[in-house]
Design a protein around this motif. Structure first.
Motif, PDB file in Angstrom:
ATOM      1  N   SER A 106       0.838  -0.974  -0.078  1.00 18.55           N
ATOM      2  CA  SER A 106      -0.023  -0.078  -0.105  1.00 18.55           C
ATOM      3  C   SER A 106       0.767   1.372  -0.098  1.00 18.55           C
ATOM      4  O   SER A 106       2.048   1.340   0.323  1.00 18.55           O
ATOM      5  CB  SER A 106      -0.904   0.240   1.135  1.00 18.55           C
ATOM      6  OG  SER A 106      -0.243   0.418   2.470  1.00 18.55           O
ATOM      7  N   GLY A 108      -3.002  -4.037  -1.806  1.00 17.61           N
ATOM      8  CA  GLY A 108      -3.662  -5.235  -1.261  1.00 17.61           C
ATOM      9  C   GLY A 108      -2.697  -6.492  -1.210  1.00 17.61           C
ATOM     10  O   GLY A 108      -1.323  -6.148  -1.383  1.00 17.61           O
ATOM     11  N   LEU A 150      -9.190 -11.151  -3.643  1.00 20.32           N
ATOM     12  CA  LEU A 150      -8.122 -10.185  -4.198  1.00 20.32           C
ATOM     13  C   LEU A 150      -7.130 -11.388  -4.648  1.00 20.32           C
ATOM     14  O   LEU A 150      -6.584 -12.021  -4.084  1.00 20.32           O
ATOM     15  CB  LEU A 150      -7.374  -9.755  -3.031  1.00 20.32           C
ATOM     16  CG  LEU A 150      -8.251  -8.285  -2.390  1.00 20.32           C
ATOM     17  CD1 LEU A 150      -7.425  -7.934  -1.100  1.00 20.32           C
ATOM     18  CD2 LEU A 150      -8.245  -7.291  -3.385  1.00 20.32           C
TER      19      LEU A 150
END
Length: 197
Positions: free
Chosen positions: A85, A107, A115
């Motif tokens: 991030s 992520g 994800l």
């Protein structure tokens, strides 16, 4: 309590770590003592939500198509650091002397949360690796179960592109989050990265 005040309190609850009582305290404080600053906050927040997007090259937050790091000619284009991030990117920039480029996953691989590689922009990362400019990819995912699985996947991508994958080492506690590690520990871990075998 008025409808608008209730809406303000509920809107403040979207912030991390802010529950009902904290949101109420914030709302009351702004209305009682900080109306001017509250209006400035609202204006800047609205502008930020409308104008800040993601860099087309690294996916970091940026107002322009290319963020300042990607646009800089002084960064080492042979070195790419992959982080989960923008928070981790900022931590590395503040704590280390790293002068390479970045790729922000936004992520980590987590099939239970929906994800996968597509959501993390790994197609864009694969394209960058295929350009042939990058020689080392520093994998700076968090040392969590998902972070380690992501690191393994990233190392495979790097090797497939003939790029040397390295991983942060020493000092970062297993199960910890990079944004909460102190600067000296993070700097040491970054300086002691190792090639993944």
């Amino acid at each position: 309590m008025s409808k608008l005040l209730s809406e303000l309190i509920e809107a403040l609850r979207c912030l991390p770590g802010v529950g009902g009582k904290s949101a109420q305290r914030m709302a009351f404080h702004l209305l009682e003592r900080e109306r001017e600053r509250g209006l400035r906050l609202a204006s800047v927040l609205e502008q930020a939500m409308q104008r800040i997007g993601n860099c087309t090259r690294c996916r970091n937050f940026s107002e322009e198509p290319l963020c300042p790091i990607c646009a800089s000619a002084s960064r080492d284009k042979q070195l790419l650091c992959v982080v989960e991030s923008p928070t981790e990117l900022a931590a590395i920039e503040q704590a280390t002397g790293y002068r390479g480029q970045y790729f922000v996953l936004l992520g980590r691989l987590s099939p239970l949360d929906g994800l996968g590689p597509e959501e993390l922009g790994l197609d864009l990362l694969t394209e960058r690796l295929a350009e042939g400019e990058i020689e080392e990819m520093v994998i700076a995912t968090n040392p969590t179960v998902e972070g380690e699985a992501t690191a393994h996947y990233l190392a495979q991508l790097a090797r497939a592109a003939n790029v040397k994958p390295t991983r942060l080492a020493h000092g970062v506690p297993l199960g910890g989050e990079l944004e909460f590690v102190d600067r000296s520990t993070l700097a040491h871990a970054f300086g002691s990265r190792q090639t993944l075998g």
